[in-house]
Design an enzyme around this catalytic site. Structure first.
Site, PDB file in Angstrom:
ATOM      1  N   GLY A  35      90.141 -14.770  11.333  1.00 38.73           N
ATOM      2  CA  GLY A  35      89.225 -14.734  12.474  1.00 38.73           C
ATOM      3  C   GLY A  35      87.877 -15.322  12.130  1.00 38.73           C
ATOM      4  N   ASN A  36      86.920 -15.100  13.010  1.00 42.51           N
ATOM      5  CA  ASN A  36      85.556 -15.600  12.757  1.00 42.51           C
ATOM      6  C   ASN A  36      84.541 -14.640  13.374  1.00 42.51           C
ATOM      7  OD1 ASN A  36      84.772 -16.617  15.551  1.00 42.51           O
ATOM      8  ND2 ASN A  36      86.716 -17.683  15.216  1.00 42.51           N
ATOM      9  N   HIS A  37      83.273 -14.919  13.139  1.00 45.47           N
ATOM     10  CA  HIS A  37      82.211 -13.979  13.511  1.00 45.47           C
ATOM     11  C   HIS A  37      81.668 -14.151  14.933  1.00 45.47           C
ATOM     12  CE1 HIS A  37      81.800 -11.859   9.777  1.00 45.47           C
ATOM     13  NE2 HIS A  37      81.744 -12.998   9.089  1.00 45.47           N
ATOM     14  N   SER A  38      82.307 -14.971  15.762  1.00 45.23           N
ATOM     15  CA  SER A  38      81.777 -15.160  17.112  1.00 45.23           C
ATOM     16  C   SER A  38      81.788 -13.838  17.883  1.00 45.23           C
ATOM     17  CB  SER A  38      82.617 -16.199  17.859  1.00 45.23           C
ATOM     18  OG  SER A  38      82.174 -16.290  19.187  1.00 45.23           O
ATOM     19  N   ALA A  54      84.845 -19.813  19.851  1.00 46.08           N
ATOM     20  CA  ALA A  54      85.029 -20.321  18.488  1.00 46.08           C
ATOM     21  C   ALA A  54      86.532 -20.296  18.205  1.00 46.08           C
ATOM     22  CB  ALA A  54      84.277 -19.455  17.492  1.00 46.08           C
TER      23      ALA A  54
END
Ligand code: C5P
Length: 224
Positions: A29-32, A96
């Protein structure tokens, strides 16, 4: 008084960050946070638009009056965007999207064996913004406006120009990232590059104010 300059316009926005399954309990995943996309949805509604929000893993509820469709992965987000874009006058890719996903998600939870762990093979995800920009849809494809986002750490305008050209969108909202900026915060700052060559600087401000400045630029480009 608010300008109702998006009255009757159908707006499609993606927000949040995709999750790419490794096994039933793990993902890449990512931090968006989804905050800028949700701010765009809320301000578009306030300006009179009909808004559909494709929401990837956002931890708070949608703005009132918005049709929120939850998705998890990049492939789900792509399918939802392609399905919805045919009734959209304006498409905004604020999500994102993971560039890569595991080639296969394990059916069962991956366990420690004591041996060397098996590497996770990755495959590239489709570039949704590029696809939406290069093959326009909507009621009037030649008039549909497509907006992309980009996070750059350096040479914002120069890198942004190359990305705008490559993706083929009408506007690219470039955020300078790093040093705690943009991700997960309630404020933002951006340079908006347009296909006509103009660059508009949006000063550091709450994400709702940044969203309103982005809508101003979109409205200028709407067909009568
Ligand atoms: O190429 P880059 O990830 O920097 O581009 C960011 C923009 O492209 C964002 O608007 C994002 O939503 C979109 N994107 C996409 N599909 C991908 C990767 C990014 O639509 N696979």
């Amino acid at each position: 008084t608010l300008p109702l300059d998006l009255t009757g316009r159908n707006v499609l926005i993606s927000a949040g960050g995709t999750r790419e399954a490794i096994d039933p309990v793990r993902f890449i995943g990512n931090h968006s946070s989804g905050r800028q996309g949700y701010a765009l949805a809320a301000t578009a509604v306030a300006r009179g638009a009909n808004v559909t929000l494709i929401s990837a893993n956002v931890g708070f509820s949608g703005p009132a009056g918005v049709d929120v469709r939850p998705v998890t992965s990049a492939l789900e987000l792509r399918a939802a965007m392609l399905h919805e874009r045919d009734k959209a006058d304006i498409v905004v890719m604020a999500a994102a999207v993971a560039d890569f996903r595991p080639d296969t998600a394990a059916v069962n939870k991956i366990k420690k064996t004591g041996d060397t762990p098996t590497p996770i093979a990755l495959v590239e995800n489709p570039d949704i913004l590029l696809e939406l920009s290069r093959h326009r849809g909507g009621v009037s494809p030649q008039n549909q406006i497509v907006v992309g986002f980009a996070a750059e750490t350096d040479n914002v305008v120069e890198n942004g120009r190359a990305k705008l050209a490559r993706k083929g969108c009408d506007l690219l909202v470039v955020n300078q990232v790093g040093q705690g900026r943009a991700f997960g915060t309630t404020e933002n700052q951006a340079s908006v590059l347009a296909v006509d060559g103009t660059v508009t600087e949006i000063e550091h401000a709450p994400k709702e104010d940044v969203a309103d400045r982005i809508w101003d630029l979109v409205v200028e480009r709407l067909p009568a």
